[in-house]
Design a protein around this motif. Structure first.
Motif, PDB file in Angstrom:
ATOM      1  N   ALA A  79       0.836  -1.205   0.000  1.00 14.91           N
ATOM      2  CA  ALA A  79       0.000   0.000   0.000  1.00 14.91           C
ATOM      3  C   ALA A  79       0.871   1.255   0.000  1.00 14.91           C
ATOM      4  O   ALA A  79       0.579   2.235  -0.701  1.00 14.91           O
ATOM      5  N   PHE A  80       1.950   1.241   0.776  1.00 14.19           N
ATOM      6  CA  PHE A  80       2.843   2.399   0.814  1.00 14.19           C
ATOM      7  C   PHE A  80       3.515   2.602  -0.541  1.00 14.19           C
ATOM      8  O   PHE A  80       3.634   3.731  -1.022  1.00 14.19           O
ATOM      9  N   ARG A  81       3.955   1.509  -1.158  1.00 11.76           N
ATOM     10  CA  ARG A  81       4.583   1.615  -2.473  1.00 11.76           C
ATOM     11  C   ARG A  81       3.613   2.221  -3.497  1.00 11.76           C
ATOM     12  O   ARG A  81       3.966   3.114  -4.253  1.00 11.76           O
ATOM     13  N   ARG A  82       2.393   1.723  -3.473  1.00  8.18           N
ATOM     14  CA  ARG A  82       1.411   2.151  -4.465  1.00  8.18           C
ATOM     15  C   ARG A  82       1.003   3.615  -4.282  1.00  8.18           C
ATOM     16  O   ARG A  82       0.886   4.371  -5.252  1.00  8.18           O
ATOM     17  N   GLU A  83       0.813   4.022  -3.017  1.00  7.47           N
ATOM     18  CA  GLU A  83       0.260   5.351  -2.772  1.00  7.47           C
ATOM     19  C   GLU A  83       1.312   6.454  -2.711  1.00  7.47           C
ATOM     20  O   GLU A  83       1.013   7.614  -3.001  1.00  7.47           O
ATOM     21  N   PHE A  84       2.544   6.094  -2.370  1.00  4.91           N
ATOM     22  CA  PHE A  84       3.530   7.151  -2.128  1.00  4.91           C
ATOM     23  C   PHE A  84       4.820   6.993  -2.941  1.00  4.91           C
ATOM     24  O   PHE A  84       5.264   7.944  -3.573  1.00  4.91           O
TER      25      PHE A  84
END
Length: 361
Positions: free
Chosen positions: A320-325
């Protein structure tokens, strides 16, 4: 009625009056005796009852007045607390939204209103003090930058990273700074130096004097100001221009590369907002893991292998962190990794385990 009868009646009346008078005097004597015997005790009891009643009324009135005063004090304290919180929130928002170094400096110095009489911000550039902005000083600028070694008090604040109380003398602040400060207050009076601390450097020192200086409030201000200046390492360093005079970081390439100068100032407002959202996201994700998977966290710490215990949760948060940020900004930092190390591993990266994939960037 003959004369004899009249005299008899008169004598009888006289006798009756004398008897009544004697009876009345006797009754008065008995009443006086009773009063003299019981008056002190009755008066003492009456006085005690009267005083007790008065004391009860006074205590009740005092309690009511005290309660009203306490309520008013509490209302005033609550209003002051709300006002201070609102002021601090405004300061935080203004500091976070700064656009350049000058804007940040002016915001910090302006925020000292109400906490000290005068304030000045000195930037540290090449081991020299550069007067950036002031409040309640004359408009004149300090003619030249002052070597840090010539101002022992400033040098000590920078080296120790702690608030310092100094005397306003040339031997402590340097002769040029002492001359610039003027004669406000008593010669040689105290002043306060608050270093603005980032992760790796002290880019500025806040000077405060005159009147009552709220040290706790100013400590909090410089802590906030330093937090928004923390450098952000870039995944692609070439995309982020260097800024002179600010802190340095080592980009995640090879250990043999030289540190590259990088500053929060070099990021756009959109990138800064994205970094702040990423930090909040990381804190929330790790806090939820710690709260809802406490048993797994405990077991993982004991085994020095948090990743094996929490693989599903960590992988989900990392994706999720990779995708969003990470995919949204070339300057993004793996705040999730930093938060995992800080909160779950108690600042010991080895506790994450050998199978942990490592930072995303």
């Amino acid at each position: 009625m003959n004369e004899a009868t009249s005299e008899l009646l008169a004598d009888a009346n006289d006798i009756v009056r004398e008897q009544l008078a004697l009876a009345w005097r006797e009754h008065i004597e008995r009443v006086r005796d009773v009063l003299e015997a019981q008056w002190p005790e009755r008066m003492e009891r009456v006085l005690e009852e009267t005083v007790a009643g008065l004391a009860a009324r006074l205590e009740e009135e005092h309690q009511d007045a005290l309660a009203a005063q306490l309520q008013e004090v509490n209302r005033s304290a609550e209003a002051a607390r709300r006002e201070l919180i609102q002021k601090l929130n405004q300061i935080v928002r203004r500091l976070r939204s700064f656009e350049d170094e000058r804007h940040w400096s002016n915001t910090l110095v302006d925020a000292t209103r109400g906490f000290c009489g005068r304030a000045a911000l000195f930037l540290i550039r090449d081991r020299k003090l550069h007067l950036e902005t002031t409040r309640n000083f004359d408009d004149a600028d300090l003619a030249d930058d002052v070597p840090l070694d010539a101002a022992p008090a400033f040098a000590s604040a920078v080296e120790t990273r702690d608030t310092l109380v100094a005397m306003r003398t040339g031997s402590e602040l340097s002769a040029p700074v002492e001359a610039y400060l003027g004669e406000d207050g008593d010669p040689g009076s105290r002043c306060y130096l608050f270093p603005v601390v980032t992760r790796q450097d002290v880019p500025a020192v806040l000077y405060a004097d005159s009147g009552e200086v709220d040290v706790d409030a100013l400590d909090l201000l410089v802590a906030i100001a330093g937090a928004v200046l923390n450098p952000q390492p870039a995944r692609k360093p070439a995309r982020v221009p260097p800024v002179d005079g600010l802190v340095t970081i080592t980009p995640p390439a090879t250990a043999t590369q030289k540190p590259e100068i990088l500053s929060w100032f070099s990021l756009s407002r959109e990138d800064r907002e994205l970094h702040l959202r990423a930090q909040r996201f990381a804190r929330v994700q790790v806090a939820e893991i710690r709260l809802y998977q406490s048993e797994k966290v405990k077991n993982g710490r004991a085994a020095h292998d948090l990743y094996t215990s929490l693989k599903k949760e960590m992988d989900s948060a990392r994706e999720a962190f990779r995708r969003e940020f990470l995919d949204a900004s070339d300057s993004m930092v793996d705040y999730l990794h930093l938060e995992l190390v800080r909160t779950l591993a108690n600042d010991d990266a080895e506790v994450l385990g050998r199978s942990y994939p490592g930072p995303l960037v």
